[in-house]
Design a protein around this motif. Structure first.
Motif, PDB file in Angstrom:
ATOM      1  N   ASN A 666       0.798  -1.225   0.000  1.00 14.61           N
ATOM      2  CA  ASN A 666       0.000   0.000   0.000  1.00 14.61           C
ATOM      3  C   ASN A 666       0.829   1.273   0.000  1.00 14.61           C
ATOM      4  O   ASN A 666       0.335   2.339  -0.340  1.00 14.61           O
ATOM      5  CB  ASN A 666      -0.937  -0.013   1.220  1.00 14.61           C
ATOM      6  N   VAL A 684      -0.164   1.321  10.225  1.00 11.49           N
ATOM      7  CA  VAL A 684      -0.934   0.325   9.484  1.00 11.49           C
ATOM      8  C   VAL A 684      -1.493  -0.721  10.435  1.00 11.49           C
ATOM      9  O   VAL A 684      -2.657  -1.114  10.345  1.00 11.49           O
ATOM     10  CB  VAL A 684      -0.066  -0.347   8.394  1.00 11.49           C
ATOM     11  N   GLN A 687      -4.507   0.526  12.100  1.00  4.26           N
ATOM     12  CA  GLN A 687      -5.671   0.555  11.214  1.00  4.26           C
ATOM     13  C   GLN A 687      -6.283  -0.842  11.051  1.00  4.26           C
ATOM     14  O   GLN A 687      -7.501  -0.997  11.056  1.00  4.26           O
ATOM     15  CB  GLN A 687      -5.271   1.077   9.828  1.00  4.26           C
ATOM     16  N   GLN A 755      -5.733   0.893  -1.473  1.00  8.13           N
ATOM     17  CA  GLN A 755      -6.160   2.203  -0.990  1.00  8.13           C
ATOM     18  C   GLN A 755      -7.691   2.332  -1.128  1.00  8.13           C
ATOM     19  O   GLN A 755      -8.367   2.778  -0.206  1.00  8.13           O
ATOM     20  CB  GLN A 755      -5.461   3.281  -1.829  1.00  8.13           C
ATOM     21  N   PHE A 758      -9.553  -0.309   1.179  1.00  7.31           N
ATOM     22  CA  PHE A 758      -9.433  -0.096   2.623  1.00  7.31           C
ATOM     23  C   PHE A 758      -9.689   1.347   3.019  1.00  7.31           C
ATOM     24  O   PHE A 758     -10.775   1.704   3.452  1.00  7.31           O
ATOM     25  CB  PHE A 758      -8.063  -0.568   3.109  1.00  7.31           C
ATOM     26  N   TYR A 759      -8.701   2.203   2.815  1.00  2.00           N
ATOM     27  CA  TYR A 759      -8.836   3.578   3.298  1.00  2.00           C
ATOM     28  C   TYR A 759      -9.974   4.315   2.617  1.00  2.00           C
ATOM     29  O   TYR A 759     -10.735   5.041   3.251  1.00  2.00           O
ATOM     30  CB  TYR A 759      -7.531   4.347   3.103  1.00  2.00           C
ATOM     31  N   GLU A 762     -13.190   3.231   4.043  1.00  2.00           N
ATOM     32  CA  GLU A 762     -13.322   3.676   5.442  1.00  2.00           C
ATOM     33  C   GLU A 762     -13.920   5.087   5.496  1.00  2.00           C
ATOM     34  O   GLU A 762     -14.697   5.409   6.389  1.00  2.00           O
ATOM     35  CB  GLU A 762     -11.969   3.683   6.156  1.00  2.00           C
ATOM     36  N   GLU A 763     -13.518   5.921   4.527  1.00  2.00           N
ATOM     37  CA  GLU A 763     -14.044   7.282   4.478  1.00  2.00           C
ATOM     38  C   GLU A 763     -15.560   7.275   4.278  1.00  2.00           C
ATOM     39  O   GLU A 763     -16.281   8.032   4.916  1.00  2.00           O
ATOM     40  CB  GLU A 763     -13.385   8.070   3.357  1.00  2.00           C
ATOM     41  N   LYS A 766     -17.224   6.200   7.419  1.00  2.40           N
ATOM     42  CA  LYS A 766     -17.166   7.241   8.432  1.00  2.40           C
ATOM     43  C   LYS A 766     -18.391   8.150   8.268  1.00  2.40           C
ATOM     44  O   LYS A 766     -19.069   8.490   9.237  1.00  2.40           O
ATOM     45  CB  LYS A 766     -15.883   8.039   8.194  1.00  2.40           C
TER      46      LYS A 766
END
Length: 978
Positions: A666, A684, A687, A755, A758-759, A762-763, A766
């Motif tokens: 990543n 990481v 997370q 990315q 996962f990230y 996640e946004e 949220k």
RNA sequence: GCGAGGGUGGCUGAGCCAGGCCAAAAGCGGCGGGCUUAAGACCCGCUUCCGUAGGGAUCCCUGGGUUCGAAUCCCAGCCCUCGCACCA
């Protein structure tokens, strides 16, 4: 259910090993069908030391691709073997046997080799075996690489040697091997060629090919030779300066010899005579004498016919090239200074019997013009740098920049005839070759600096009989280029590097005097060198695990011919076992994707293309190569000799394999360089732990509700009505995520893919968590559905934790579940656009509150009036030309009345429409703004702890105390807060 | 020199190919708040400057240009990294 990576990962490793999970066998008998098979390779490691985290990524990137293709339903083969060919391991063992402190430190401090096992490392294969088992293999297994270990081999295995033997016999027969002489580094002490590892001093020094300018001594008085004039050859790296020579130098203290060289009489230093002898010249030494005897002699320039004087000089090194130096004061700062110094020391000249006035009369002869320098460039260079004597430390840099300038921009004077006006760079070789042709020039190899072997002997350049691979064959180059054309190169911009390498590659000496590996089949004094025995071994993987059943002696030419070329390729009956293996080979070949390092393009990878082009049909040519970048550690290059490395075992013990993998994949795309920073890796881990905890919570909540029998069927789809707008929004986002991740993985873009999965997601989560009540059954269903999909998307990256969670959620490990497919039904551009409006509205309210610092009680939202919406529609239809839109709008009398107001609105809307793409614009057209905001009212009330009221600007019963409503613009509601 | 890649906010690092939802993702760090006996974990907000209404100014190495519009395209310049072989 706490996250304990070490425990969890150990369980899965055991399970994989017990099940033989990654052992790949053909699943159909229909023969080769590439759409169903994916064959992934990576250069086999060279276990001359341990594996560090930099190596780890090299093998993890292909693993991700392998796992991805497996979930896509392919039969995937990902094998591994060990490269031990050549001398590095032997060298390492020798240094260990000598107990060299540096070597011991690498072994004991960096790679934790205990004293007890140190003695096992004292044989080459013992040494290799240790690092294979204790470092590479265990490291790869800890990382969870999905390798088929049954196929493992080393390049020193006897069966592998049989395969290489077949390859080289075939290549020789096809005319791709040639015998010839080649310069090598040679130890005069051991009388043997040496490699870089055998050197004590001058490891980085490359030998140079010097041009010898054959000055002659007319009417030689020492002449009992009958072969004409005596030659005094002067070595230079700048043959084009031959017309600028004003004099020569010898070391009066050194010993020179007169010798017969290839039938001519030469005068050279005694050292030079030895070197020439080793460089395949017939040298017959005659009288030896002191350099002093040469001083004051005159020699004739073979090109100009001018006579020049030999002067004495202490700076001449008799052990460098011929030991006689020609002087070109116009273009060599050294020579220029030396000449000045010679001129001043008149006394010394007299001692040698030279007339000082004659030396004084020597003037530099310029032979080229170069931009930025005067008529006599060397003079200009030293004078403008303020250098007055030859010991000035700046001299080197001044010389270097002058040489560079002359080489790249210097143009030859008219005396050079056909070369006049040409740039040195373009004609140097041609010019030297032409003079060599006519006998004025010769050549010799030497090092520009002293090179000493570990045995303590002087290392020189010697010619040796060798075998070459003829990569310079034009038809072979063309074939290799066709491979490049048909193959995928990742990243795409590396394609040119392959063709460039193919053009530039010359014949390649493919044998060495010693080392591990395969002997040259027809001359077992030689061993095939490492870059040459690793060009088609990918084919060997396909059969390696079954070859053990065939006795070594049966693995002859015919066997492999039948295996690779079929039964018709051999005379008589083809070996059944070979034909059987042929099916296996055909099932897997060609290699779908080879992952490798950037710097291997200029040798290994291009060789790989050459050999496939020659030995196999187009159908078996490589389909793709992905290039990988380098690893740094805390911003610096990793180095095992400095102990500046992180071992995978340590990293996995500290953070868990999933974290290590995720970080490696990543932090950068595979072809980019990446930087292992402890702090980042720890981030990481945090997370992943959070992800685990959230997932576990969700799974447990699901189990409770099922047990409780509260009527919620957690696993069946909820009715469409049960899903709220925000649920549909999240599910729509999920589809675009699936698409992004899939597209990225197809191109091995591990960073983009992980990315997004996962990230990126996640946004969205949220926002989702903020927007809605998570206890709703539909929300729970949505979250679980999304978790399941995300676990599958993440399975290639973090196989341990995703398998575990997916199994708990569904009963099946993630890797056994199919790759998620995009559900077009769930994509809603409109829902996403609506949600985007709500997000903007929330941000706007937030902005106002932070500027005004008020505590809101009532928030009023005013949606633009219908006539404004009409103007928006007009902009949408007409386009973004303000004038044109105005023309259109003014057709409408009701709007014309509004004049300026309309003008401003059109400007705003044109701006708005320009900023969005067509799909979004279409979606916007379908949106009912007011109801969109009304569905979000409860959320906004919660968010801001205030009453939220929603009106249309043209509502009859509007409450608009601050006269804000008229400011509303479509998709930009007016807001009033109090 | 040849070949390749790159210069983005405190740091790491996306975006650039397909110009506009980009004051510019994400992570780290920092600040404030919530939760908590407390710490950690977790959650929320802020993190160029100005602004008591969603705004404005400046900004993606430097300087030009193209365009209604440039971090993104073009030109010139400065700087950095890597490879250039017979060594794996």
């Amino acid at each position: 259910m706490d996250y304990n990576p070490q425990e969890l990962e150990a369980d899965w490793r055991e399970r994989w090993a017990d099940d033989g999970r990654y052992e790949a066998d053909p699943t159909t008998t229909t023969g080769p069908d590439d759409s169903e098979t994916t064959f992934i390779t990576v250069p086999y490691p060279y276990p001359s030391g341990g594996m560090h985290i930099g190596h780890a990524r090299t093998y993890t990137v292909p693993d991700v691709y392998a796992r991805y293709r497996r979930q896509q339903g392919d039969d995937v083969l990902f094998p591994m073997a060990w490269h031990v060919t050549g001398t590095p391991i032997i060298g390492a063992v020798e240094r260990l046997e000598k107990r060299e402190p540096k070597q011991l430190s690498v072994l004991q401090d960096t790679y934790n080799v205990s004293d007890a096992v140190l003695k096992d490392l004292e044989t080459p294969m013992g040494y290799a075996r240790h690092f294979i088992e204790e470092h590479y293999k265990s490291g790869m297994q800890s990382l969870g690489l999905s390798i088929d270990w049954r196929r493992e081999f080393t390049t020193n295995d006897e069966r592998y040697s049989k395969f290489i033997t077949w390859q080289y016999e075939t290549l020789r027969e096809r005319g791709r091997l040639e015998k010839g002489l080649h310069p090598v580094k040679y130890c005069t002490e051991q009388e043997n060629p040496v490699t870089t590892h055998d050197l004590l001093e001058g490891e980085d020094v490359e030998y140079q090919e010097y041009t010898l300018i054959k000055f002659t001594q007319a009417g030689s008085d020492s002449a009992d030779s009958d072969s004409g004039d005596t030659v005094i050859p002067m070595a230079t790296l700048r043959p084009e300066t031959v017309r600028g020579v004003t004099n020569a130098y010898v070391d009066p203290e050194a010993t020179y010899v007169e010798a017969s060289v290839d039938g001519e009489t030469w005068i050279i230093s005694v050292e030079a005579a030895e070197k020439l002898e080793l460089q395949d010249h017939a040298v017959d030494r005659d009288a030896a004498f002191s350099g002093e005897n040469l001083v004051g002699e005159r020699v004739t320039n073979p090109v100009t016919g001018d006579e020049i004087l030999i002067l004495p000089a202490a700076f001449v090194d008799s052990d460098s090239a011929t030991g006689v130096v020609m002087s070109v004061p116009a273009h060599s700062p050294d020579d220029y200074l030396a000449l000045q110094e010679a001129k001043t020391d008149r006394e010394r000249l007299r001692e040698f019997g030279i007339d000082p006035d004659e030396v004084d009369a020597i003037e530099p002869i310029a032979i080229l013009d170069v931009e930025g320098y005067g008529e006599i460039p060397a003079k200009d260079a030293v004078e403008s740098a303020g250098i007055t004597d030859s010991t000035d430390p700046d001299l080197k840099a001044v010389t270097q920049s002058l040489y560079n300038a002359e080489f790249h921009t210097g143009r030859l004077h008219d005396e050079y005839g056909e070369y006049a006006g040409e740039v040195i760079e373009d004609v140097r070789e041609e010019l030297a070759a032409a003079y060599r042709e006519e006998g004025a020039f010769g050549a010799m190899y030497d090092f520009p600096e002293p090179v000493i072997s570990r045995a303590g002997g002087k290392v020189v350049v010697a010619y040796q009989d060798t075998w070459f691979l003829t990569y310079n064959d034009e038809d072979w180059k063309q074939a290799a280029k066709r491979v490049v054309e048909t193959m995928d190169t990742t990243p795409e911009n590396t394609r040119g590097e392959y063709t460039h390498t193919i053009d530039w590659l010359n014949e390649w000496p493919c044998i060495r005097n010693y080392g591990l590996g395969t002997r040259l089949p027809w001359d077992d004094d030689f061993v095939i060198e490492p870059l040459s025995d690793s060009t088609i071994y990918m084919a060997y993987y396909t059969i390696a695990h079954r070859l053990g059943d065939v006795p070594v002696d049966d693995l002859d030419r015919d066997f492999f011919d039948a295996l690779f070329y079929g039964s018709e390729a051999v005379d008589g009956e083809a070996d059944e076992r070979a034909l059987d293996l042929r099916a296996e080979w055909q099932y897997w070949y060609p290699v779908s994707q080879r992952f490798s390092a950037n710097d291997l393009i200029s040798n290994h990878l291009t060789f790989y293309l050459f050999h496939h082009a020659e030995l196999f049909d187009e159908a078996e040519w490589p389909e793709g190569i992905t290039i990988m970048g380098m690893g740094l550690l805390e911003g610096e290059k990793m180095s095992s000799s400095k102990g500046h490395v992180v071992l995978p075992g340590k990293a996995i013990a500290d953070y868990g394999a999933d974290t290590v993998r995720f970080f490696l994949l990543n932090s950068a795309e595979p072809w980019q360089d990446y930087d292992w920073r402890d702090e980042q890796v720890a981030g990481v881990e945090k997370q992943l732990r959070r992800f685990w905890n959230r997932s576990a919570e969700l799974i447990e909540a699901g189990e409770r509700s099922e047990d409780g029998g509260d009527g919620t069927a957690a696993e069946s789809d909820p009715t469409p009505e049960a899903l709220e707008h925000i649920d549909r929004w999240l599910l729509s986002k999920l589809q675009t995520t699936i698409e992004t991740v899939t597209d990225a993985l197809e191109n091995a873009e591990t960073r983009t893919a992980s990315q997004a999965a996962f990230y990126g997601f996640e946004e969205h989560l949220k926002w989702y968590r903020r927007r809605t009540e998570l206890d709703r059954p539909a929300a729970q269903w949505t979250l679980r559905h999304i978790l399941e999909t995300r676990l599958r998307l993440l399975a290639p990256f973090t196989p341990f934790l995703t398998n575990e969670l997916h199994e708990q959620l569904t009963g099946t490990p993630a890797e056994d579940a199919p790759w998620p497919a995009v559900d077009a039904e769930r994509i809603s551009r409109r829902t996403e656009t609506e949600e985007r409006q709500i997000e903007r509205l929330t941000d706007d309210i937030q902005d106002i509150l932070s500027v005004t610092e008020q505590d809101p009680e009532t928030i009023r939202i005013y949606v633009a009036a219908d006539w404004k919406r009409e103007v928006f529609e007009t902009v949408r239809d007409t386009g973004t030309d303000v004038g044109q839109v105005m023309g259109e709008v003014m057709q409408n009398p009701a709007l014309r009345e509004r004049g300026n107001e309309v003008n401003q609105l059109v400007q705003d809307l044109v701006e708005l429409v320009r900023g969005v793409d067509d799909d979004t614009l279409d979606a916007m057209a379908k949106i009912d703004e007011r109801s969109t905001y009304e569905t979000a009212a409860a959320f906004l009330e919660r968010e801001f702890d205030a009453t939220v009221e929603c009106y249309a600007e043209d509502d009859a019963n509007i409450d608009d105390p601050a006269d804000r409503a008229r400011k509303a613009v479509p998709f930009r509601p007016a807001i009033h807060i109090e």
